[in-house]
Design a protein around this motif. Structure first.
Motif, PDB file in Angstrom:
ATOM      1  N   VAL A 236       2.224   1.566  -3.447  1.00 50.49           N
ATOM      2  CA  VAL A 236       1.487   2.318  -4.676  1.00 50.49           C
ATOM      3  C   VAL A 236       1.333   3.670  -4.716  1.00 50.49           C
ATOM      4  O   VAL A 236       1.079   4.318  -5.470  1.00 50.49           O
ATOM      5  N   GLN A 237       1.504   3.781  -2.864  1.00 50.46           N
ATOM      6  CA  GLN A 237       0.984   5.462  -2.356  1.00 50.46           C
ATOM      7  C   GLN A 237       2.053   6.395  -3.431  1.00 50.46           C
ATOM      8  O   GLN A 237       2.057   6.923  -3.681  1.00 50.46           O
TER       9      GLN A 237
ATOM     10  N   ILE B 236       0.596  -0.957   0.390  1.00 49.01           N
ATOM     11  CA  ILE B 236       0.369   0.377  -0.203  1.00 49.01           C
ATOM     12  C   ILE B 236       0.759   0.963  -0.238  1.00 49.01           C
ATOM     13  O   ILE B 236       0.992   1.997  -0.413  1.00 49.01           O
TER      14      ILE B 236
ATOM     15  N   THR C  56       2.729   6.252  -7.014  1.00 44.42           N
ATOM     16  CA  THR C  56       1.234   7.204  -7.572  1.00 44.42           C
ATOM     17  C   THR C  56       1.276   8.791  -6.733  1.00 44.42           C
ATOM     18  O   THR C  56       0.822   9.876  -7.381  1.00 44.42           O
TER      19      THR C  56
ATOM     20  N   ARG D  69      -1.653   8.994  -4.964  1.00 46.39           N
ATOM     21  CA  ARG D  69      -3.232   9.109  -5.078  1.00 46.39           C
ATOM     22  C   ARG D  69      -3.006   7.968  -5.382  1.00 46.39           C
ATOM     23  O   ARG D  69      -4.565   7.323  -5.435  1.00 46.39           O
ATOM     24  N   LYS D  70      -2.981   6.506  -4.633  1.00 48.52           N
ATOM     25  CA  LYS D  70      -3.228   5.013  -4.777  1.00 48.52           C
ATOM     26  C   LYS D  70      -3.933   5.118  -6.445  1.00 48.52           C
ATOM     27  O   LYS D  70      -3.566   5.331  -7.123  1.00 48.52           O
TER      28      LYS D  70
ATOM     29  N   ALA E 108      -7.682   4.709  -4.902  1.00 48.66           N
ATOM     30  CA  ALA E 108      -7.658   6.110  -4.699  1.00 48.66           C
ATOM     31  C   ALA E 108      -9.413   6.511  -4.845  1.00 48.66           C
ATOM     32  O   ALA E 108     -10.508   5.446  -4.969  1.00 48.66           O
TER      33      ALA E 108
ATOM     34  N   ARG F 165      -8.039  -1.405  -0.214  1.00 43.22           N
ATOM     35  CA  ARG F 165      -6.776   0.164   0.580  1.00 43.22           C
ATOM     36  C   ARG F 165      -6.101   0.822  -0.315  1.00 43.22           C
ATOM     37  O   ARG F 165      -5.308   2.034  -0.091  1.00 43.22           O
ATOM     38  N   LEU F 166      -5.999  -0.323  -2.155  1.00 50.14           N
ATOM     39  CA  LEU F 166      -4.691   0.291  -2.322  1.00 50.14           C
ATOM     40  C   LEU F 166      -5.624   0.912  -4.026  1.00 50.14           C
ATOM     41  O   LEU F 166      -4.848   2.037  -4.621  1.00 50.14           O
TER      42      LEU F 166
END
Length: 156
Positions: free
Chosen positions: A35-36, A32, A39, A42-43, A65, A62-63
């Motif tokens: 990925v944050q 998580i 991005t 943003r997710k 946006a 949870r991934l």
């Protein structure tokens, strides 16, 4: 049509296969956070969950946006799942559980295979006859390195 695809999988072989199709493989203790970071906070606009267990579904939600979507393609083994419903509400995340209808998808998929936009042979690693089905299921379930999709062939 996605501008960027992140492939999250703990198995290096599956990440590598996704990379063959243009995805960026992601492996981290905290996916998580990874990925944050990738991005810029943003997710993901869209997440596809393909395993079907509590942990992967929770991670997928949870991934996503804010106002993103999560498609659950992996068939859960249990009738009840723990889903972080409050996070879905506060993030306005759309949850899309669905089974693939082969009859509906074939008219779209076959031309993609014929035109070589999709190359299923890249993910098929084992072939078995139908009478070898128990061995085929064991091969797939054991997830040995290098195991992708398994094809069962009916003798003619």
């Amino acid at each position: 049509g996605a501008s960027r695809v992140l492939a999250i999988d703990p198995l290096p072989d599956r990440r590598k296969t996704a990379e063959l199709y243009g995805a960026e493989g992601v492996f981290a203790d905290d996916v998580i956070a990874a990925v944050q970071d990738l991005t810029h906070g943003r997710k993901a606009d869209s997440v596809i969950e393909a395993v079907g267990n509590d942990t992967t579904i929770q991670t997928a939600t949870r991934l996503a946006a804010v106002r993103g979507s999560v498609a659950i393609a992996g068939l859960p083994l249990y009738p009840m799942l723990e889903i972080p419903i409050l996070e879905l509400f506060t993030g306005q995340v759309t949850l899309k559980p669905a089974l693939c209808s082969v009859q509906e998808e074939l008219p779209v998929l076959l031309p993609l295979v014929e035109n070589r936009r999709l190359e299923p042979e890249k993910i098929v690693t084992h072939h078995f006859s139908l009478d070898e089905a128990p061995a085929a299921y064991k091969t797939f379930a054991d997830r040995e390195p290098g195991t992708g999709k398994v094809i069962l062939t009916v003798a003619t």
